[in-house]
Design a protein around this motif. Structure first.
Motif, PDB file in Angstrom:
ATOM      1  N   ALA A 131       0.953  -1.234   0.010  1.00  0.00           N
ATOM      2  CA  ALA A 131       0.337   0.083  -0.153  1.00  0.00           C
ATOM      3  C   ALA A 131       0.932   1.350   0.080  1.00  0.00           C
ATOM      4  O   ALA A 131       0.343   2.308  -0.658  1.00  0.00           O
ATOM      5  N   ALA A 132       2.072   1.206   0.612  1.00  0.00           N
ATOM      6  CA  ALA A 132       2.923   2.305   0.783  1.00  0.00           C
ATOM      7  C   ALA A 132       3.333   2.716  -0.646  1.00  0.00           C
ATOM      8  O   ALA A 132       3.616   3.952  -0.926  1.00  0.00           O
ATOM      9  N   GLN A 133       3.411   1.683  -1.461  1.00  0.00           N
ATOM     10  CA  GLN A 133       4.143   1.881  -2.795  1.00  0.00           C
ATOM     11  C   GLN A 133       3.234   2.757  -3.675  1.00  0.00           C
ATOM     12  O   GLN A 133       3.469   3.379  -4.511  1.00  0.00           O
ATOM     13  N   VAL A 134       1.844   2.643  -3.296  1.00  0.00           N
ATOM     14  CA  VAL A 134       0.700   3.388  -4.018  1.00  0.00           C
ATOM     15  C   VAL A 134       0.820   4.725  -3.678  1.00  0.00           C
ATOM     16  O   VAL A 134       0.777   5.638  -4.464  1.00  0.00           O
ATOM     17  N   ASP A 135       0.570   4.978  -2.298  1.00  0.00           N
ATOM     18  CA  ASP A 135       0.842   6.095  -1.825  1.00  0.00           C
ATOM     19  C   ASP A 135       1.099   6.323  -0.249  1.00  0.00           C
ATOM     20  O   ASP A 135       0.244   5.557   0.586  1.00  0.00           O
ATOM     21  N   ALA A 136       2.123   6.642   0.117  1.00  0.00           N
ATOM     22  CA  ALA A 136       2.481   6.409   1.742  1.00  0.00           C
ATOM     23  C   ALA A 136       1.918   7.541   2.542  1.00  0.00           C
ATOM     24  O   ALA A 136       1.620   7.141   3.766  1.00  0.00           O
TER      25      ALA A 136
END
Length: 424
Positions: A131-136
């Motif tokens: 999920a962090a790779q999508v938006d942290a």
């Protein structure tokens, strides 16, 4: 007029990095999840990897950072509003992470009536990594909500009211009393302008009222995710620094006196609002006993430290993936970049650091699943701050190196590397 200009042709540019399974394509992560969380987690994360790596998800992350949150302190007549407006993309990202159980999936067993099967901490960490790779940025309220559970769970009256809504997997963005919502988020307010991390220098006061609540007066320098439904805060009660649960709405439905002063203009994490807040007689419930504030809040902090390490590892992985993707498709002097010995050496060095960060972060996550093992508890107590420090410390230099692999493209906002660099 001549025909089509040759300069309008696009060549030797890599294809768009999207519609990739962020889990299945990450050998270090798949091995770590298999080792630390087991086969059921592998199956679930393989499905989530397709969601997180989709072109749609990456576009949501881009929009949430381009259209930053906006503070509205008053309405047109002058009444206080104290609300932050987000781009719809932000809320869609929150829905994605809630559906995956990142907000409190590891604590579902605390609410048997929810009917939800709990995730292990290691399985949840694997999903947060994606999920962090999508938006942290949206991971901040997700992390704080998850991390607040062990603190709130120690207070039976508060747990009965808040936990069923915290563990929900249905995101509810409405600004209404928590009792009327299907889910809630929890934020945190510790630091003040005169003290920063020296929280014992806090000057916010807490006075006990006749109805069992405390009235808080003071100022918080950082209140992240100010649209959360409640916050864990530190304030000085008569006996000493204490921890309180401060809701946005009071039990009678009135808005609590949390007056948002301004939003921070931050280097990174721009999709997530961080604010300064004036506590103008805001009411809160005491957590534990007076003077136990640091002991209580540290339970939350330790879980946020784990998430910081996991998310930073995920951001490192995405930066590496973009560097490799570029090197595999860009041709220089008759061959692809990745076939040049020096570029291969740079990418190999980056891959080693990324694997180390991933393996260590996932190993730390598994230690949170071993609560009854004294040796695991001792290892976790020592390694949580060390892991958070090491991974978060190497991440900026790591992403800077990955950004350089793209040449000038890496520094242009059309590519995500610049945003990743600010984020780490």
């Amino acid at each position: 007029m001549p025909g089509r200009f040759k300069t309008h042709d696009v060549s030797n540019q890599p294809p768009v990095f999207a519609d990739v399974n962020l889990f299945a394509s990450d050998v270090a992560l798949t091995e770590a999840v298999t080792r630390e969380a087991g086969p059921p987690a592998v199956k679930a994360l393989n499905a989530f990897g397709l969601v997180a790596g989709s072109e749609e998800a990456f576009e949501l992350g881009r929009r949430a950072n381009a259209e930053v949150p906006k503070l509205r302190t008053h309405d047109r007549q002058g009444h206080r509003l104290d609300v932050v407006e987000y781009d719809p993309a932000y809320h869609q990202l929150m829905e994605m992470s809630f559906a995956e159980g990142l907000n409190a999936g590891a604590w579902a067993d605390l609410v048997p009536s929810s009917g939800l099967r709990p995730l292990s901490h290691a399985a949840r960490a694997g999903a947060l990594y994606l999920a962090a790779q999508v938006d942290a940025g949206h991971c901040c309220p997700v992390t704080m909500t998850h991390s607040a559970v062990p603190v709130i769970a120690g207070e039976p009256d508060l747990a009965e009211h808040w936990l069923p809504r915290i563990v929900s997997r249905t995101y509810d963005q409405r600004f209404i009393p928590a009792a009327d919502k299907s889910s809630v988020t929890i934020g945190m307010g510790m630091t003040e302008k005169q003290g920063g991390t020296d929280v014992r220098a806090n000057e916010t006061s807490a006075e006990r009222t006749g109805d069992g609540l405390y009235r808080l007066v003071g100022h918080k320098w950082f209140l992240s995710a100010p649209m959360s439904d409640a916050f864990l805060m530190l304030a000085a009660a008569p006996a000493g620094l204490s921890c309180f649960l401060v809701p946005r709405f009071l039990p009678d439905g009135e808005v609590n006196a949390l007056h948002l002063q301004r939003l921070k203009d931050k280097l990174g994490n721009r999709s997530n609002a961080s604010s300064e807040v004036e506590l103008a007689g805001a009411f809160g419930w005491l957590i534990g006993d007076e003077a136990q504030g640091v002991q209580r809040i540290i339970e939350m902090v330790n879980h946020t430290r784990l998430d910081c390490a996991v998310a930073s590892s995920g951001l490192m992985r995405l930066a590496l993936a973009h560097a490799i993707h570029h090197a595999e498709h860009r041709r220089v002097q008759g061959k692809t970049l990745i076939d040049h010995a020096l570029m291969m050496q740079v990418l190999a060095d980056l891959a080693l650091d990324c694997e180390a960060a991933t393996a260590l972060s996932m190993r730390l996550a598994r230690s949170f699943d071993m609560a009854s093992d004294p040796r695991a508890a001792a290892w976790r107590r020592l390694m949580t701050p060390i892991t958070k420090y090491w991974v978060c410390k190497i991440a900026p230099a790591f992403v800077a190196e990955a950004m350089e692999c793209l040449g000038g493209n890496g520094y242009v906002e059309d590519w995500p590397l610049a945003r990743l660099y600010r984020e780490v």
